[in-house]
Design a protein around this motif. Structure first.
Motif, mmCIF file in Angstrom:
data_model
loop_
_atom_site.group_PDB
_atom_site.id
_atom_site.type_symbol
_atom_site.label_atom_id
_atom_site.label_comp_id
_atom_site.label_asym_id
_atom_site.label_seq_id
_atom_site.Cartn_x
_atom_site.Cartn_y
_atom_site.Cartn_z
ATOM 1 N N TYR A 3 43.145 14.637 73.922
ATOM 2 C CA TYR A 3 42.330 15.081 75.053
ATOM 3 C C TYR A 3 40.856 14.783 74.791
ATOM 4 C CZ TYR A 3 46.612 17.519 76.256
ATOM 5 O OH TYR A 3 47.914 17.804 76.560
ATOM 6 N N LYS A 4 40.124 14.558 75.866
ATOM 7 C CA LYS A 4 38.690 14.357 75.761
ATOM 8 C C LYS A 4 37.986 15.679 76.050
ATOM 9 C CE LYS A 4 38.606 9.415 76.715
ATOM 10 N NZ LYS A 4 38.005 8.313 77.507
ATOM 11 N N ILE A 5 37.138 16.083 75.112
ATOM 12 C CA ILE A 5 36.526 17.416 75.132
ATOM 13 C C ILE A 5 35.008 17.283 75.143
ATOM 14 C CG2 ILE A 5 36.397 19.652 73.956
ATOM 15 C CD1 ILE A 5 39.215 18.898 74.862
ATOM 16 N N ALA A 6 34.360 18.113 75.933
ATOM 17 C CA ALA A 6 32.898 18.197 75.906
ATOM 18 C C ALA A 6 32.496 19.626 75.563
ATOM 19 C CB ALA A 6 32.305 17.801 77.260
ATOM 20 N N VAL A 7 31.462 19.767 74.740
ATOM 21 C CA VAL A 7 30.864 21.068 74.449
ATOM 22 C C VAL A 7 29.469 21.069 75.052
ATOM 23 C CG1 VAL A 7 30.067 22.663 72.677
ATOM 24 C CG2 VAL A 7 32.212 21.399 72.348
ATOM 25 N N VAL A 8 29.265 21.921 76.053
ATOM 26 C CA VAL A 8 27.988 22.030 76.751
ATOM 27 C C VAL A 8 27.191 23.170 76.116
ATOM 28 C CG1 VAL A 8 26.854 22.415 78.974
ATOM 29 C CG2 VAL A 8 29.043 21.189 78.882
ATOM 30 N N PRO A 28 43.776 18.716 69.214
ATOM 31 C CA PRO A 28 44.213 17.353 69.544
ATOM 32 C C PRO A 28 43.234 16.630 70.465
ATOM 33 C CG PRO A 28 45.469 18.938 70.834
ATOM 34 C CD PRO A 28 44.644 19.737 69.855
ATOM 35 N N ALA A 29 42.077 16.299 69.909
ATOM 36 C CA ALA A 29 41.020 15.657 70.692
ATOM 37 C C ALA A 29 40.954 14.175 70.358
ATOM 38 C CB ALA A 29 39.680 16.322 70.404
ATOM 39 N N GLU A 30 41.022 13.354 71.387
ATOM 40 C CA GLU A 30 40.810 11.919 71.203
ATOM 41 C C GLU A 30 39.327 11.631 71.004
ATOM 42 O OE1 GLU A 30 41.038 7.824 73.870
ATOM 43 O OE2 GLU A 30 42.128 9.603 74.525
ATOM 44 N N GLU A 31 38.485 12.371 71.736
ATOM 45 C CA GLU A 31 37.047 12.173 71.651
ATOM 46 C C GLU A 31 36.354 13.483 72.006
ATOM 47 O OE1 GLU A 31 33.850 8.662 72.888
ATOM 48 O OE2 GLU A 31 35.800 8.803 73.891
ATOM 49 N N VAL A 32 35.252 13.780 71.311
ATOM 50 C CA VAL A 32 34.478 14.996 71.545
ATOM 51 C C VAL A 32 33.040 14.601 71.837
ATOM 52 C CG1 VAL A 32 33.653 17.159 70.559
ATOM 53 C CG2 VAL A 32 35.983 16.395 70.073
ATOM 54 N N PHE A 33 32.455 15.194 72.873
ATOM 55 C CA PHE A 33 31.083 14.910 73.273
ATOM 56 C C PHE A 33 30.236 16.173 73.107
ATOM 57 C CE2 PHE A 33 33.837 12.025 75.513
ATOM 58 C CZ PHE A 33 33.181 10.798 75.462
ATOM 59 N N ALA A 34 29.069 16.019 72.511
ATOM 60 C CA ALA A 34 28.115 17.118 72.362
ATOM 61 C C ALA A 34 27.053 16.983 73.450
ATOM 62 C CB ALA A 34 27.465 17.078 70.979
ATOM 63 N N LEU A 35 26.935 17.999 74.293
ATOM 64 C CA LEU A 35 26.024 17.952 75.430
ATOM 65 C C LEU A 35 25.055 19.133 75.362
ATOM 66 C CD1 LEU A 35 28.637 17.244 78.263
ATOM 67 C CD2 LEU A 35 27.472 15.582 76.792
ATOM 68 N N ALA A 63 34.047 13.401 84.888
ATOM 69 C CA ALA A 63 35.330 12.926 85.398
ATOM 70 C C ALA A 63 36.193 12.325 84.291
ATOM 71 C CB ALA A 63 35.101 11.899 86.501
ATOM 72 N N GLN A 64 35.576 11.928 83.196
ATOM 73 C CA GLN A 64 36.307 11.347 82.065
ATOM 74 C C GLN A 64 36.820 12.401 81.086
ATOM 75 O OE1 GLN A 64 33.752 9.376 79.082
ATOM 76 N NE2 GLN A 64 31.971 10.168 80.212
ATOM 77 N N ILE A 65 36.477 13.683 81.312
ATOM 78 C CA ILE A 65 36.740 14.752 80.351
ATOM 79 C C ILE A 65 37.893 15.630 80.844
ATOM 80 C CG2 ILE A 65 35.732 16.777 79.198
ATOM 81 C CD1 ILE A 65 34.563 14.121 78.294
#
Length: 339
Positions: A3-8, A28-35, A63-65
């Protein structure tokens, strides 16, 4: 594939802890974004063994998350969360903004995980108040034994619950007092070093603070609308770890032995309860721990069918970041399409 995860709000106390918890629990994260906000763009922040470059939350394409963990406060939750949810991303919000909104699940997975089933109505899930989370973890196994009528709770809440600047204020005031500097107050209404402050959040018309109201309203939403709750919330000069003295009145008698057995069997709760010196847990000892710890279980002889106990937890872990990640884990295991 994951899953694609973002942390705001990734640069704050809770945001950093969310990233740590995701990595520690092998989410199970494919990609993690720090925002974060625009002033933090380009900073680096740790995620396990990797470093993430902080991006602007306001300009990010959600939309990608799959899941966005929000740790950025009520204003961001109010303005940004609905847009993120409309983009098809599930929001798990740590602020107070959505908690009492009808149709928004307010979740502690061990306590009312089944309520997550309604998340898709608005694609927003609320993470409860830190002090509420650890209290309902203690109440749920006891409520299963006998219905709880009334709860009286006094909290002793760490300064980290008010953010990084509040932790700095405690440190600076403490250091300053030893060199005869006058303490300056910016984050708290009174000096916090070597003091306690019976005031968390703003005052309401009835004399309660909003923090006290949150504990009452959230407990009823999560656990049982018929439970009466009266809270007194106090800020104490501790960096990490909330403590609570909880008095519980049941409809029928519950023995100390029955309570201890039920609490020991409940997931996410540890009982350390010995009637001798050091036979209890303090906030200093729970920093970095995932469980909620219970001590000092005893009968209250002043009223029928009542017990008292001491409850301690890491407010940045189970009180915030861990609970949010556990909600995400429940989402991917039971609700979201497998990846």
């Amino acid at each position: 594939m994951g899953y694609k995860i973002a942390v705001v709000g990734a640069t704050g106390n809770v945001g950093r802890e969310m990233l740590n918890t995701l990595a520690e629990r092998n989410f199970p994260a494919e990609e993690v974004f720090a925002l974060a906000s625009s002033r933090s763009i380009g900073r680096t922040i740790s995620y396990g063994d990797d470093d993430l470059i902080v991006q602007d939350a306001a300009r990010f394409d959600f939309a990608q998350i799959d899941i966005a963990l929000f740790a950025a406060g009520s204003t961001t939750a109010k303005n940004l969360a609905p847009k993120v949810a409309e983009a098809g991303c599930v929001v798990i919000d740590n602020s107070s903004y959505w908690r009492m909104e009808p149709g928004i699940p307010l979740i502690v997975p061990e306590v009312n995980g089944e309520a997550l089933a309604g998340y898709a109505k608005k694609n927003i899930i609320a993470n409860p108040n830190c002090s509420t989370i650890q209290m309902v973890m203690a109440l749920k196994p006891l409520h299963n034994l006998q219905p709880i009528k009334r709860v009286i709770v006094s909290t002793y809440q760490a300064v980290s619950g008010a953010g990084r600047a509040a932790m700095d204020e405690l440190f600076n005031q403490t250091r300053g007092i030893y060199v005869n500097d006058l303490p300056t107050k910016e984050q708290f209404t009174k000096q916090i070093a070597f003091n306690v402050i019976p005031h968390i959040d703003e005052f309401m018309d009835d004399g309660a603070t909003r923090e006290e109201w949150k504990m009452t309203a959230e407990t009823r939403k999560i656990l049982d609308p018929d439970i009466a709750v009266h809270a007194t919330c106090v800020r104490v000069p501790v960096f990490v770890g909330h403590s609570e003295a909880i008095n519980i009145e049941f409809e029928m008698p519950v023995t100390v032995e029955e309570a201890r057995k039920a609490l020991k069997a409940f997931p996410g709760v540890s009982v350390v309860d010995y009637r001798r010196d050091e036979g209890y847990v303090t906030p200093h000892e729970v920093a970095g721990e995932d469980n909620v710890f219970i001590s000092r279980i005893r009968k209250d002889p002043s009223i029928p069918n009542a017990l008292s106990l001491w409850c301690v937890g890491d407010n940045l872990r189970k009180g915030a970041a861990l609970n949010a990640v556990q909600i995400a884990e429940l989402l991917v295991s039971d609700y979201l399409p497998k990846k």
